[in-house]
Every structure is written in C-alpha cells, then in structure tokens.
Design a protein around this motif. Structure first.
Motif, PDB file in Angstrom:
ATOM      1  N   PHE A   1       4.923 -12.252  -4.954  1.00  0.00           N
ATOM      2  CA  PHE A   1       5.218 -10.836  -4.710  1.00  0.00           C
ATOM      3  C   PHE A   1       6.522 -10.413  -5.399  1.00  0.00           C
ATOM      4  CE2 PHE A   1       2.527  -8.377  -1.742  1.00  0.00           C
ATOM      5  CZ  PHE A   1       1.534  -9.302  -1.519  1.00  0.00           C
TER       6      PHE A   1
ATOM      7  N   ARG B   1       6.945  -5.399   8.875  1.00  0.00           N
ATOM      8  CA  ARG B   1       6.109  -4.402   9.553  1.00  0.00           C
ATOM      9  C   ARG B   1       5.148  -5.077  10.525  1.00  0.00           C
ATOM     10  NH1 ARG B   1       1.361  -1.093   8.807  1.00  0.00           N
ATOM     11  NH2 ARG B   1       1.815   1.015   9.509  1.00  0.00           N
TER      12      ARG B   1
ATOM     13  N   SER C   1       0.471  -1.114  -6.736  1.00  0.00           N
ATOM     14  CA  SER C   1       1.578  -0.996  -5.781  1.00  0.00           C
ATOM     15  C   SER C   1       1.920  -2.371  -5.226  1.00  0.00           C
ATOM     16  CB  SER C   1       1.169  -0.036  -4.669  1.00  0.00           C
ATOM     17  OG  SER C   1       2.141  -0.011  -3.667  1.00  0.00           O
ATOM     18  N   ARG C   2       1.066  -2.864  -4.301  1.00  0.00           N
ATOM     19  CA  ARG C   2       1.244  -4.228  -3.798  1.00  0.00           C
ATOM     20  C   ARG C   2       1.139  -5.219  -4.960  1.00  0.00           C
ATOM     21  NH1 ARG C   2      -1.223  -3.314   0.577  1.00  0.00           N
ATOM     22  NH2 ARG C   2      -3.313  -3.462  -0.232  1.00  0.00           N
ATOM     23  N   GLY C   3       0.435  -4.796  -6.017  1.00  0.00           N
ATOM     24  CA  GLY C   3       0.207  -5.692  -7.149  1.00  0.00           C
ATOM     25  C   GLY C   3       1.253  -5.608  -8.237  1.00  0.00           C
ATOM     26  N   ARG C   4       2.057  -4.546  -8.264  1.00  0.00           N
ATOM     27  CA  ARG C   4       3.048  -4.467  -9.337  1.00  0.00           C
ATOM     28  C   ARG C   4       4.224  -3.546  -9.025  1.00  0.00           C
ATOM     29  NH1 ARG C   4       4.713  -7.924 -13.257  1.00  0.00           N
ATOM     30  NH2 ARG C   4       5.114  -6.905 -15.222  1.00  0.00           N
ATOM     31  N   GLY C   5       4.343  -3.118  -7.794  1.00  0.00           N
ATOM     32  CA  GLY C   5       5.535  -2.355  -7.394  1.00  0.00           C
ATOM     33  C   GLY C   5       5.753  -1.053  -8.154  1.00  0.00           C
TER      34      GLY C   5
ATOM     35  N   GLU D   1       3.502  -0.484  -0.414  1.00  0.00           N
ATOM     36  CA  GLU D   1       2.825  -1.788  -0.312  1.00  0.00           C
ATOM     37  C   GLU D   1       1.889  -1.851   0.890  1.00  0.00           C
ATOM     38  OE1 GLU D   1       6.219  -1.644  -0.703  1.00  0.00           O
ATOM     39  OE2 GLU D   1       6.922  -3.247  -2.040  1.00  0.00           O
ATOM     40  N   HIS D   2       2.160  -1.006   1.883  1.00  0.00           N
ATOM     41  CA  HIS D   2       1.399  -1.109   3.129  1.00  0.00           C
ATOM     42  C   HIS D   2       0.193  -0.169   3.188  1.00  0.00           C
ATOM     43  CE1 HIS D   2       3.997  -3.944   5.248  1.00  0.00           C
ATOM     44  NE2 HIS D   2       4.988  -3.385   4.583  1.00  0.00           N
TER      45      HIS D   2
ATOM     46  N   HIS E   1       4.916   1.865  -7.125  1.00  0.00           N
ATOM     47  CA  HIS E   1       4.796   3.029  -6.225  1.00  0.00           C
ATOM     48  C   HIS E   1       5.954   4.010  -6.325  1.00  0.00           C
ATOM     49  CE1 HIS E   1       5.842  -0.801  -4.165  1.00  0.00           C
ATOM     50  NE2 HIS E   1       6.956  -0.147  -3.947  1.00  0.00           N
TER      51      HIS E   1
ATOM     52  N   VAL F   1       6.384 -11.867  -9.695  1.00  0.00           N
ATOM     53  CA  VAL F   1       5.307 -11.364 -10.555  1.00  0.00           C
ATOM     54  C   VAL F   1       4.953  -9.922 -10.193  1.00  0.00           C
ATOM     55  CG1 VAL F   1       2.962 -11.737 -11.388  1.00  0.00           C
ATOM     56  CG2 VAL F   1       4.385 -13.704 -10.772  1.00  0.00           C
ATOM     57  N   ARG F   2       4.724  -9.688  -8.914  1.00  0.00           N
ATOM     58  CA  ARG F   2       4.216  -8.386  -8.483  1.00  0.00           C
ATOM     59  C   ARG F   2       5.318  -7.357  -8.268  1.00  0.00           C
ATOM     60  NH1 ARG F   2      -0.675  -8.417  -5.122  1.00  0.00           N
ATOM     61  NH2 ARG F   2      -2.037  -9.895  -6.137  1.00  0.00           N
ATOM     62  N   GLN F   3       6.552  -7.819  -8.255  1.00  0.00           N
ATOM     63  CA  GLN F   3       7.698  -6.925  -8.078  1.00  0.00           C
ATOM     64  C   GLN F   3       7.518  -6.001  -6.872  1.00  0.00           C
ATOM     65  OE1 GLN F   3       8.302  -5.240 -11.989  1.00  0.00           O
ATOM     66  NE2 GLN F   3       8.248  -7.273 -12.908  1.00  0.00           N
ATOM     67  N   ALA F   4       7.014  -6.599  -5.808  1.00  0.00           N
ATOM     68  CA  ALA F   4       6.791  -5.828  -4.588  1.00  0.00           C
ATOM     69  C   ALA F   4       7.312  -6.640  -3.403  1.00  0.00           C
ATOM     70  CB  ALA F   4       5.309  -5.535  -4.422  1.00  0.00           C
TER      71      ALA F   4
END
Lengths: 445, 219
Positions: B210, B65, A332-336, A360-361, A338, B213-216
């Motif tokens: 983010f 947040r 999730s935080r590592g690759r979106g 992410e949270h 979610h 690479v991480r797409q977040a």
C-alpha cells in the motif's frame, strides 16, 4: 431497495457446466494440489495460519453489507468456503463445491482489497480469491463471458475482438469528426519518438468512440507530442489478469510495453480505466520480471491534473450541476490518486459533494475485478449485491456522478438505473471536454 | 511430588522457553528462506519505512477505521493483548522466582491491581467466547479449535487467580497453573498463536504494497 438475495434466480453458466462435466475427481485433486503446492509460498501459508477468525473483515465488504449482513458474503467466509476446504480435503472436492467456488471467486468478490484494510493483520483476501480463480482457470470452469474476453485477448491482444483494420478505421473516423472543432487535429499513428503513447481499452473503439474523440481534442488543445499505435498492443485492458490466466495476462502486458518501446515514447498515458491501469503499472510488469513498469504509466486523472495545473488547458466556465466523485479501487486504494482527482473536480466543477465513505475507504462499484465481465446472466445478482452503493450514492443528493473508470462507470450506470437514482453518470473527461476552452495552448500566452 | 514440582519449576521452564523462542525463531528463519526461494518478489516490495508506518498505524488505539467501526471488540482486544504480557511479566510472585534464579528483578505490579487485571484477562476471554456464539459472522467462522485456544489461554490466568487467593487445593491449582503456562508457551509456535510472529510480517507486506507501490494508506 430491498431485494432479498434469494429472489435472484441463479443462472447456470454453460462454460462452468460443460467444464464441470469434463472433470474427474483425479483431475480436480491434481490441479488443486498443483496450484496450492507449486504456485503458492510462504505468503499463502502465513495468510492461512494467521487468520484468527475475528470477523472484522465483514464490515469491509459491500457484498456482506448489501445482503443484510449474511455471513456467507463476508470475506473470510469466502475463504472458508473455498481455500480452507480445498486445503482440508487436499483437493478432494466435489463438483458442487467447485460450482459454488467459481461463483464465490468470480461473482461475489471484486478483488477490491477493501477487506485488507479492515483486517488487523492485513491479510489479502483478494489474493486468495484470485488464487481460486487460478484454480478454476486450470480446471477450465471460468464463466463464459469473461472467458470469451480472454479468448479475444489471446487472438487479437485486445479484449473485444476488435480487428486491426477496425481499430485504425475508428481512430481515423474520430480524427475526421474532431476536425469540425479543430481544423488541423490529428490522431498521430505510430509516431516514433513522441513524448506520449496514449492507450485505451477495447470498449472505446468498440462502442464508446466518442471518448477517443474527446481524448484527441484534449491532446491537441494541450499541444502534446503524442501518438497511438496502429498495431496490436494498443489495448491496455487485461481480463486474463482476473481469470487467473497469468500466461496470457503476461503476454498482453509484454506486447503493450513492447509497443511503447517500439515507438520510443517517454511515457504512457491512459484513459479512465482502473483495472487496465493496475494491469500495466503493477501486475503486468511483475509477471514480466520488472519490479516497476519499464515506462512511466500515467492515469488519466493524474494527466488531467497535470494539464490543468500547468495551464495547458483552461476551463472556460465551471460545470454548474452538483457533482459527486466515486473513487475507483484501482486508482484510489490502488494508487492514491484520490486527492489529485478532487483537485481536478474542484477546478472543473462549481458544486462538489463527497460521498461517504470515500478515498481509500470507498465502496466498490460492484462491477470491478472482472465481475461485470461475467456478463448479463449475472446482472440481477450484481444489483442485489451492491445495494450499499446505491444507498451511498443516494445520500449525496448529487445530480451527477463522476466515475473515472470504465468498469465503475458501467457498473454504476446499472446501479443508478436499477435503484432508480435520479443521477447522471459521467467520466471526468466528459466534464473537462464540456467546460474547456476550445483553443490550442501556446507557451507563454 | 516434590521432585515433580521441582522439575516443572526448573528444567520444564527452560524447555518451555526454548521451544517457545526456538520454535518462533525456526519459524521466522523458515519463512524468510521460503520467501527467498519461492516468492523473492516480496523482498523487492517490502520497505522498512512502509512496514513500520503500517504496523505503527495499527498500534495506535482506535486509529484505523476498522477499529473505530468495532470499538468494543477492538478496545477489549487491545487491552487484552497488553495485559496478556503485562500481568505475567510484572507479577510480584513471578519476579520473586526470577530473582531467586538469576538475581535480577524489576518493579512489580501491586498484588491487588494484578488481581483485578487477571480478572480483566479472564473477562476478555469470556467476551471473546460469547462473541463467537452471538455474532453471526464470527459464529460462521468459528470452529472447535477457536474455543480450545480460548480455554488454553484462560487456564494459566484462572489458576493463577485461584492460586493467589488460596481458596481451594492450593498445591494442585499451582501445579496446573505452572503446567498450563508452560503448555501455552510450548504450543505458540505450532498454533495460530504464532500470529504474534506472522501478523507483523503480513502487516509489513501489506503496508509496503500500500505505502510503497499503491501510495495509499492501509488503515
């Protein structure tokens, strides 16, 4: 739910203790100076110089929140108690200091990077903790259990001492069992030119062989052109990445990619594991000088999404129980992934409830980043250190917790048991296997 | 005395600004060169788009947040940073000095408003100091240097406030005001105040890792 941290007996780890016995003040200073001077650069310097000691990272950390806001557990405090002190004393630190530093870096940080999202400057404390682990590795004071997994990687290229013949044997055993459901099912070994190389982590053949069965039925039902390697290089997990043994970590990733290259596959699909995903899509490639991985690496979540949206598998009847979803850090935080995960859950389950915070949270499972791999001696404190997760899970009122990552799965299973939550835990693949039509996909049908 | 005042209002201002801007420039070039030498991978992952996306997201008040979870500290900190630049740059008496020297000027803040805003800066600094004593996790991280930095920033604002009102020792207060302002400028590149340069860089890198690479999201 209110175990005080002090109630946990601190065990003495034989690997840490014997490692400390071997060290001399000279050796300690030399190793710390070598790592901090030669293996870091402006990024490290900027992190140290930029932190304004504002304390906002505290709110991010599940250890801090679970330990009644004890400042010792806040991210910046972990840096203060390790790196800042090493810098201040130029490596002249005591064995007692190091005994504490190993524990902080290996057992009080999951390297989940949640704090990087709460620091206004985006300071990456997980990176600093991994740097401490690198120093511990070079000082040979890594905790025993996780060091053993690295030793296994070093010898067998898999994490759990799975022998070459045991690996093939397990795959054939699962293939045979799965033929009760699908007469012609195969787990194709070393099929050169297949579209997909399917890869797993060593715990699957070691003690979760049913997951190989499920994956094989999914591949078969979806009519994929897939293969698995019969040779070392099949395991995508990488514990060396978490002990700071970068050299072995790089070797594992290289063997993995070379296996895919030998099989000339188009892409690599992997099971529900978070750290393994991170190790091949983001870390292993860097150590081996690829900016991005040389193969497309597809995590199970994205793969399920693809199979379901393309209609390659269909759901016979949706899962009825109330489910909630844990977002693993590394996917999730590592690759979106979610949002895709939620779409899959909604395609498979009738009643989905969010936990908060999420995406992410989300709070870490408390097991990741190599923490659970430090083994049973540390389980009790791992439970105390993740009270906040138990509270978050309990608040959902769900009957089933979906944890699409091996580390999270094992860690959360412990949390559920310890805090006596009335919850089952499943992989997403478990639910898909339970609810899918057991028939083979025909294009255009 | 007059020649001393002439020095600190003339050449010393130049020296301060040269050290401030020159120091930050040298620091930036040093960082970029060191990245090229020791960590060139950073250039492979940093993208302008994701850097700006992250910096932008963190500039919007109460958008991250983290900001919403500590609204009081964040709100005060945000205003403090705005005022830190706004008040000195738009103070009528500063603009007069600049106009005398360079014949350029720009609209000034109303003196009374500026006076209140100066008190705002001082109040924010007192809040930061109190927070360092009162909040356990912040106290744990705090060292003597953190209070020194607070005092250093407070001094020019406090003396500026006193000088404007001319209650006591106007001449001496003004001298301390000028000197402390110059001191703060001079130490920026050599202290943690340099986060005015490095924070956007660390944010850009994390934002890129983010976003790219991480797409977040990282807020």
């Amino acid at each position: 739910m209110t175990d005080a941290p002090s109630s946990v007996e601190k065990p003495t780890d034989p690997a840490i203790e014997s490692g400390l016995d071997r060290l001399t003040p000279d050796r300690i200073r030399q190793v710390i100076q070598q790592v901090l001077k030669n293996e870091t650069g402006p990024r490290f310097k900027a992190y140290v110089e930029t932190c304004m000691r504002c304390g906002l990272c505290a709110e991010a950390c599940s250890y801090f929140l679970s330990n009644d806001r004890d400042p010792q557990f806040m991210p910046a405090a972990k840096v203060k108690n390790t790196i800042w002190e090493m810098l201040k004393k130029d490596g002249d630190v005591s064995k007692d200091f190091l005994r504490r530093a190993v524990r902080i870096a290996h057992l009080e940080c999951n390297a989940c990077k949640r704090c990087a999202m709460y620091c206004p400057f985006g300071i990456d404390i997980a990176y600093l903790m991994l740097l401490v682990r690198r120093i511990c590795h070079k000082l040979e004071i890594t905790p025993q259990y996780i060091q053993d997994t690295v030793n296994s990687h070093s010898v067998t290229l898999n994490q759990m001492w799975v022998k070459d013949d045991e690996w093939i044997d397990t795959l054939q055993w699962q293939e045979e069992d799965a033929r009760d459901e699908f007469e012609d099912l195969q787990i194709p070994l070393d099929k050169v030119g297949a579209d997909i190389m399917y890869s797993v982590i060593a715990p699957e053949p070691k003690f979760q062989a049913g997951l190989l069965y499920q994956a094989a039925t999914l591949m078969h039902a979806a009519g994929m052109n897939w293969t698995m390697p019969s040779t070392p290089g099949w395991d995508n997990s990488n514990m060396a990445m978490y002990t700071g043994d970068n050299e072995i970590s790089g070797r594992i990733a290289r063997a993995f990619f070379e296996t895919a290259a030998r099989l000339r596959v188009k892409r690599i699909v992997m099971g529900e594991c978070g750290h393994a995903f991170r190790s091949v899509y983001d870390m292993g490639n860097r150590w081996n000088s690829w900016v991005m991985p040389p193969f497309e690496v597809v995590h199970a979540l994205a793969f399920y999404h693809e199979l379901l949206t393309q209609g390659r598998i269909s759901i016979k009847e949706k899962y009825k129980k109330k489910v909630t979803l844990h977002d693993p850090c590394n996917v999730s935080r590592g690759r979106g992934l979610h949002d895709k995960a939620r779409e899959v859950v909604n395609m498979v389950c009738e009643d989905f409830v969010e936990m908060t915070p999420n995406r992410e949270h989300n709070y870490c499972c408390g097991a990741g980043g190599g923490v659970i791999n430090c083994g049973p001696p540390y389980k009790a404190e791992r439970m105390v250190n993740n009270r906040v997760k138990a509270e978050q899970l309990a608040a959902t009122g769900a009957d089933v917790l979906i944890a699409p990552c091996h580390n999270c799965h094992s860690g959360l299973e412990d949390v559920i048991q310890h805090y006596d939550l009335k919850m089952e835990i499943k992989f997403l693949g478990d639910l898909i296997y339970d609810t899918m039509e057991k028939k083979i996909y025909e294009p255009g049908a | 005395m007059n020649s001393f005042i002439a020095f600190i209002m003339g050449p010393m201002v130049w020296i301060s600004f040269i050290i401030f801007l020159g120091g930050l420039t040298i620091k930036l070039v040093g960082i970029l060169k060191a990245v090229r030498q020791k960590e060139p991978y950073i250039y492979s992952y940093v993208t302008l788009k994701h850097s700006l996306r992250s910096i932008g997201a963190w500039m919007i008040p109460f958008f991250p947040r983290s900001a919403r979870m500590s609204p009081v500290y964040y709100g005060i900190s945000y205003l403090f940073h705005v005022l830190l630049f706004l008040v000195p740059l738009f103070l009528a008496s500063h603009i007069v000095l600049i106009n005398e020297a360079f014949q350029i000027s720009w609209p000034a803040l109303n003196d009374q408003v500026a006076d209140w805003l100066t008190l705002g800066v001082i109040a924010a600094l007192i809040f930061f100091a109190v927070r360092r004593v009162m909040v356990p996790e912040v106290k744990f991280l705090t060292g003597a240097m953190d209070y020194v930095l607070i005092l250093l920033v407070m001094l020019p604002f406090l003396t500026g406030f006193l000088a404007y009102h001319q209650w006591i020792a106007y001449r001496w207060i003004t001298v301390i005001h000028i000197l402390s302002g110059e001191l703060v400028l001079i130490i920026i590149p050599f202290s943690r105040f340099s986060h005015m340069l490095t924070a956007p860089l660390t944010r850009a890198y994390m934002g890129s890792e983010f976003g790219h690479v991480r797409q977040a999201k990282d807020w």
